[in-house]
Design a protein around this motif. Structure first.
Motif, PDB file in Angstrom:
ATOM      1  N   TYR A 205       0.807  -1.212   0.000  1.00  0.00           N
ATOM      2  CA  TYR A 205       0.000   0.000   0.000  1.00  0.00           C
ATOM      3  C   TYR A 205       0.849   1.276   0.000  1.00  0.00           C
ATOM      4  N   ILE A 206       2.162   1.136   0.134  1.00  0.00           N
ATOM      5  CA  ILE A 206       3.024   2.314   0.051  1.00  0.00           C
ATOM      6  C   ILE A 206       3.814   2.342  -1.253  1.00  0.00           C
ATOM      7  N   TRP A 207       3.627   1.338  -2.095  1.00  0.00           N
ATOM      8  CA  TRP A 207       4.313   1.343  -3.381  1.00  0.00           C
ATOM      9  C   TRP A 207       3.711   2.369  -4.330  1.00  0.00           C
ATOM     10  N   LEU A 208       2.394   2.528  -4.315  1.00  0.00           N
ATOM     11  CA  LEU A 208       1.766   3.529  -5.171  1.00  0.00           C
ATOM     12  C   LEU A 208       2.198   4.951  -4.789  1.00  0.00           C
ATOM     13  N   PRO A 209       2.211   5.322  -3.485  1.00  0.00           N
ATOM     14  CA  PRO A 209       2.718   6.655  -3.126  1.00  0.00           C
ATOM     15  C   PRO A 209       4.175   6.870  -3.527  1.00  0.00           C
ATOM     16  N   CYS A 210       4.977   5.802  -3.522  1.00  0.00           N
ATOM     17  CA  CYS A 210       6.366   5.941  -4.003  1.00  0.00           C
ATOM     18  C   CYS A 210       6.371   6.423  -5.444  1.00  0.00           C
ATOM     19  N   GLY A 211       5.489   5.816  -6.263  1.00  0.00           N
ATOM     20  CA  GLY A 211       5.394   6.229  -7.648  1.00  0.00           C
ATOM     21  C   GLY A 211       4.859   7.638  -7.803  1.00  0.00           C
ATOM     22  N   VAL A 212       3.894   8.002  -6.946  1.00  0.00           N
ATOM     23  CA  VAL A 212       3.334   9.360  -6.990  1.00  0.00           C
ATOM     24  C   VAL A 212       4.436  10.383  -6.744  1.00  0.00           C
ATOM     25  N   ALA A 228      10.166   3.139   0.309  1.00  0.00           N
ATOM     26  CA  ALA A 228       9.416   3.372   1.546  1.00  0.00           C
ATOM     27  C   ALA A 228       9.426   2.126   2.403  1.00  0.00           C
ATOM     28  N   GLU A 229       9.247   2.323   3.689  1.00  0.00           N
ATOM     29  CA  GLU A 229       9.156   1.197   4.605  1.00  0.00           C
ATOM     30  C   GLU A 229       8.366   1.611   5.830  1.00  0.00           C
ATOM     31  N   THR A 230       7.816   0.622   6.507  1.00  0.00           N
ATOM     32  CA  THR A 230       7.147   0.858   7.779  1.00  0.00           C
ATOM     33  C   THR A 230       7.738  -0.095   8.797  1.00  0.00           C
ATOM     34  N   LEU A 231       8.126   0.453   9.935  1.00  0.00           N
ATOM     35  CA  LEU A 231       8.676  -0.361  11.014  1.00  0.00           C
ATOM     36  C   LEU A 231       7.623  -0.664  12.064  1.00  0.00           C
ATOM     37  N   GLY A 232       6.493   0.043  11.977  1.00  0.00           N
ATOM     38  CA  GLY A 232       5.407  -0.175  12.917  1.00  0.00           C
ATOM     39  C   GLY A 232       4.223   0.677  12.540  1.00  0.00           C
ATOM     40  N   LEU A 233       3.081   0.040  12.295  1.00  0.00           N
ATOM     41  CA  LEU A 233       1.891   0.775  11.881  1.00  0.00           C
ATOM     42  C   LEU A 233       1.421   1.740  12.977  1.00  0.00           C
ATOM     43  N   PRO A 234       0.935   2.931  12.606  1.00  0.00           N
ATOM     44  CA  PRO A 234       0.694   3.432  11.247  1.00  0.00           C
ATOM     45  C   PRO A 234       1.819   4.301  10.707  1.00  0.00           C
ATOM     46  N   GLN A 235       3.020   4.162  11.241  1.00  0.00           N
ATOM     47  CA  GLN A 235       4.146   4.987  10.809  1.00  0.00           C
ATOM     48  C   GLN A 235       4.655   4.526   9.450  1.00  0.00           C
ATOM     49  N   CYS A 236       5.145   5.493   8.656  1.00  0.00           N
ATOM     50  CA  CYS A 236       5.695   5.172   7.349  1.00  0.00           C
ATOM     51  C   CYS A 236       6.772   6.189   7.005  1.00  0.00           C
ATOM     52  N   THR A 237       7.850   5.718   6.365  1.00  0.00           N
ATOM     53  CA  THR A 237       8.956   6.593   5.995  1.00  0.00           C
ATOM     54  C   THR A 237       9.259   6.436   4.510  1.00  0.00           C
ATOM     55  N   PHE A 238       9.363   7.564   3.814  1.00  0.00           N
ATOM     56  CA  PHE A 238       9.718   7.571   2.396  1.00  0.00           C
ATOM     57  C   PHE A 238      11.100   8.201   2.243  1.00  0.00           C
ATOM     58  N   GLN A 239      11.952   7.549   1.485  1.00  0.00           N
ATOM     59  CA  GLN A 239      13.283   8.085   1.224  1.00  0.00           C
ATOM     60  C   GLN A 239      13.427   8.403  -0.256  1.00  0.00           C
ATOM     61  N   ILE A 240      13.808   9.640  -0.544  1.00  0.00           N
ATOM     62  CA  ILE A 240      14.017  10.093  -1.910  1.00  0.00           C
ATOM     63  C   ILE A 240      15.510  10.261  -2.144  1.00  0.00           C
ATOM     64  N   LYS A 241      16.009   9.654  -3.202  1.00  0.00           N
ATOM     65  CA  LYS A 241      17.408   9.810  -3.602  1.00  0.00           C
ATOM     66  C   LYS A 241      17.435  10.376  -5.003  1.00  0.00           C
ATOM     67  N   VAL A 242      17.905  11.597  -5.122  1.00  0.00           N
ATOM     68  CA  VAL A 242      17.963  12.266  -6.417  1.00  0.00           C
ATOM     69  C   VAL A 242      19.100  11.678  -7.235  1.00  0.00           C
ATOM     70  N   ILE A 243      18.785  11.381  -8.507  1.00  0.00           N
ATOM     71  CA  ILE A 243      19.779  10.806  -9.426  1.00  0.00           C
ATOM     72  C   ILE A 243      20.437  11.945 -10.189  1.00  0.00           C
ATOM     73  N   SER A 244      21.725  12.073 -10.034  1.00  0.00           N
ATOM     74  CA  SER A 244      22.451  13.138 -10.712  1.00  0.00           C
ATOM     75  C   SER A 244      22.582  12.839 -12.194  1.00  0.00           C
TER      76      SER A 244
END
Length: 246
Positions: A205-212, A228-244
């Motif tokens: 359920y967090i794969w679609l927001p990654c694409g967004v 993205a990953e969740t270590l405990g519901l309902p928390q969620c963390t998204f990591q963005i890595k810019v490609i140079s």
């Protein structure tokens, strides 16, 4: 024959566009939609894509055992956006995945789930580009990557989830971390004491927001990898890595 994502993209994008900030900040004549409809759509999208991918793989293996389309998986590998997966199938309290009720069963077949990930992320990517076109600030041009990420954290998160991201961190070298402590799509999900089983069930359920997020950045000319990953519901963390581009 591979299943097209076009209907899912159209339906999701249309509903997201109709939300118009849940009617809180949109123009008086804008269309509105109940946010619960989006949650139901995403839940059905995850279920449908998972079942369809299972059928495609099953049919492929019947025609040629061990042979399955690798096209989408290879795209993910080249892009570096393969999902993180839980290594275990039981949670910390010893509950099996079946103990987490009310969710789409997540197959243990990692190769299959990689293909589901690619399809969901691609739907999100196309929806993200549409959202950027509609809701980008009309009075200023977003050029700086940090400003674009802030646009995601504030405006886009408000459109999707009726709240802003709880925390944004950056190392000012192309890495951005967005933390949502009450991710809306997780609020109605629950398992017996959570743990690895709940995290695994929640992950699609967090794969679609990654694409967004990736689609929005791409629409402003920023290429990035979003995981993205969740270590405990309902928390969620998204990591963005810019490609140079270098």
């Amino acid at each position: 024959m591979a299943m097209s994502n076009a209907p899912a993209v159209t339906a999701t994008a249309s509903l997201l566009s109709a939300l118009s900030l849940d009617g809180n900040k949109g123009p008086a004549d804008s269309r509105q939609a109940n946010g619960s409809a989006l949650e139901l759509l995403v839940s059905e999208l995850v279920r449908t894509l998972t079942l369809a991918t299972q059928d495609i793989k099953r049919n492929s293996e019947q025609l040629a055992p061990g042979l399955c389309s690798e096209e989408n998986v290879e795209v993910a590998k080249v892009s570096g956006v393969l999902p993180r997966r839980s290594s275990g199938t039981n949670d910390s309290e010893g509950n099996s995945p079946a103990a987490v009720s009310g969710w789409q069963e997540v197959p243990e077949d990692n190769e299959l789930m990689e293909q589901v990930y690619v399809k969901l992320e691609l739907v999100g990517f196309r929806v993200g580009r549409r959202l950027a076109e509609r809701f980008a600030p009309p009075n200023r041009r977003l050029v700086d990557t940090l400003d674009i990420v802030k646009f995601v954290c504030k405006d886009i998160w408000m459109i999707l989830f009726n709240r802003q991201v709880d925390n944004l961190k950056t190392n000012h070298r192309g890495i951005y971390v967005l933390q949502d402590n009450k991710f809306k799509w997780f609020l109605r999900m629950s398992g017996n004491n959570g743990g690895a089983a709940a995290a695994r069930r929640a992950q699609p359920y967090i794969w679609l927001p990654c694409g967004v997020i990736r689609g929005i950045l791409n629409s402003f000319g920023v290429n990035a990898v979003v995981i993205a990953e969740t270590l405990g519901l309902p928390q969620c963390t998204f990591q963005i890595k810019v490609i140079s581009d270098d």
